[in-house]
Design a protein around this motif. Structure first.
Motif, short mmCIF file in Angstrom:
data_model
loop_
_atom_site.label_atom_id
_atom_site.label_comp_id
_atom_site.label_asym_id
_atom_site.label_seq_id
_atom_site.Cartn_x
_atom_site.Cartn_y
_atom_site.Cartn_z
N ASP A 27 0.85 -1.18 0.00
CA ASP A 27 0.00 0.00 0.00
C ASP A 27 0.89 1.24 0.00
O ASP A 27 1.43 1.62 1.04
CB ASP A 27 -0.91 -0.03 1.23
CG ASP A 27 -1.89 1.12 1.30
OD1 ASP A 27 -1.83 2.03 0.43
OD2 ASP A 27 -2.71 1.13 2.22
N LEU A 28 1.05 1.86 -1.16
CA LEU A 28 1.89 3.04 -1.29
C LEU A 28 1.37 4.18 -0.41
O LEU A 28 2.16 4.92 0.19
CB LEU A 28 1.98 3.50 -2.75
CG LEU A 28 2.88 4.71 -3.01
CD1 LEU A 28 4.33 4.41 -2.63
CD2 LEU A 28 2.80 5.13 -4.47
N GLU A 29 0.07 4.31 -0.29
CA GLU A 29 -0.49 5.38 0.54
C GLU A 29 -0.11 5.19 2.01
O GLU A 29 0.15 6.16 2.72
CB GLU A 29 -2.00 5.46 0.38
CG GLU A 29 -2.43 5.95 -1.00
CD GLU A 29 -1.79 7.28 -1.39
OE1 GLU A 29 -1.78 8.21 -0.57
OE2 GLU A 29 -1.28 7.37 -2.53
N LYS A 30 -0.08 3.95 2.46
CA LYS A 30 0.34 3.67 3.85
C LYS A 30 1.80 4.08 4.04
O LYS A 30 2.15 4.72 5.03
CB LYS A 30 0.16 2.20 4.18
CG LYS A 30 0.64 1.84 5.58
CD LYS A 30 0.41 0.39 5.91
CE LYS A 30 0.91 0.08 7.32
NZ LYS A 30 0.62 -1.30 7.71
N LYS A 32 3.46 6.32 2.28
CA LYS A 32 3.51 7.79 2.23
C LYS A 32 3.06 8.40 3.56
O LYS A 32 3.66 9.37 4.05
CB LYS A 32 2.61 8.33 1.12
CG LYS A 32 3.16 8.17 -0.26
CD LYS A 32 2.18 8.74 -1.27
CE LYS A 32 2.66 8.57 -2.68
NZ LYS A 32 1.68 9.09 -3.67
N GLN A 33 2.01 7.83 4.16
CA GLN A 33 1.49 8.35 5.43
C GLN A 33 2.54 8.20 6.53
O GLN A 33 2.78 9.14 7.29
CB GLN A 33 0.20 7.62 5.79
CG GLN A 33 -0.57 8.23 6.94
CD GLN A 33 -0.21 7.63 8.28
OE1 GLN A 33 0.23 6.50 8.39
NE2 GLN A 33 -0.38 8.43 9.31
N ASN A 36 5.39 10.75 5.64
CA ASN A 36 5.02 12.16 5.81
C ASN A 36 4.78 12.55 7.25
O ASN A 36 4.80 13.74 7.58
CB ASN A 36 3.81 12.50 4.95
CG ASN A 36 4.15 12.50 3.48
OD1 ASN A 36 5.28 12.74 3.08
ND2 ASN A 36 3.16 12.19 2.65
N THR A 37 4.53 11.58 8.12
CA THR A 37 4.36 11.88 9.55
C THR A 37 5.66 11.58 10.31
O THR A 37 5.64 11.48 11.53
CB THR A 37 3.19 11.08 10.15
OG1 THR A 37 3.40 9.68 9.94
CG2 THR A 37 1.86 11.52 9.54
N ASN A 59 8.54 5.93 -6.96
CA ASN A 59 7.96 6.42 -5.70
C ASN A 59 8.41 5.56 -4.52
O ASN A 59 8.77 6.07 -3.47
CB ASN A 59 6.43 6.46 -5.78
CG ASN A 59 5.96 7.47 -6.79
OD1 ASN A 59 6.48 8.57 -6.89
ND2 ASN A 59 4.95 7.10 -7.56
#
Length: 149
Positions: A27-30, A32-33, A36-37, A59
């Motif tokens: 999960d690329l969004e996971k 990134k999250q 980013n945090t 990415n």
């Protein structure tokens, strides 16, 4: 002979589907999250599980590379960022992070070379100031080992 070929084909298709399943589970969004945090250790740990399937993806390699460096695995991060720049040599953000990685590894000549390439693109003031600060640190560290003027 036919049985061996059939076994090889079945094994190969099983490995391919396992790789595809692992890549689908990523999960690329996971990632990134987490990145980013500033949960860089967690981002590195998560991405490490998918390295074999995802390396080569721009990415993924960027996020994995920076997270690896920030988590204390600079050499792995450098390898990932080198993969990004092999595909996209104009990616100055990845180049800046790669220069930082070389700096962490105390490969000052390579670090200087990459920082100077970033400066040659006339980056924004903040990037320029940070880059020049790293270059000054490199000069100071190298001066310990040789005479400078």
């Amino acid at each position: 002979m036919k049985n061996r070929i059939l076994c090889i084909l079945l094994l190969a298709s099983g490995l391919a589907s396992t790789s595809a399943q692992a890549a689908e589970a990523f999960d690329l969004e996971k990632l990134k999250q987490l990145f980013n945090t500033y949960q860089r250790q967690q981002a590195y740990d998560y991405a490490s599980h998918y390295l074999g399937e995802m390396e080569g993806d721009r990415n993924f390699d960027y996020l994995y590379g920076v997270a690896a460096m920030d988590a204390g695995h600079a050499s792995q991060g450098v390898f990932a960022l080198e993969r990004v720049l092999m595909q996209f040599p104009g990616d100055q953000v990845a180049r800046l992070e790669l220069a930082r990685g070389y700096f962490i590894l105390e490969e000052y000549a390579r670090s200087r070379q990459e920082f100077e390439k970033v400066l040659a693109t006339n980056p924004p003031k903040g990037v320029r100031d940070t880059t020049e600060s790293f270059l000054e640190q490199i000069r100071l560290r190298e001066s310990r080992y040789r005479t400078t003027t």
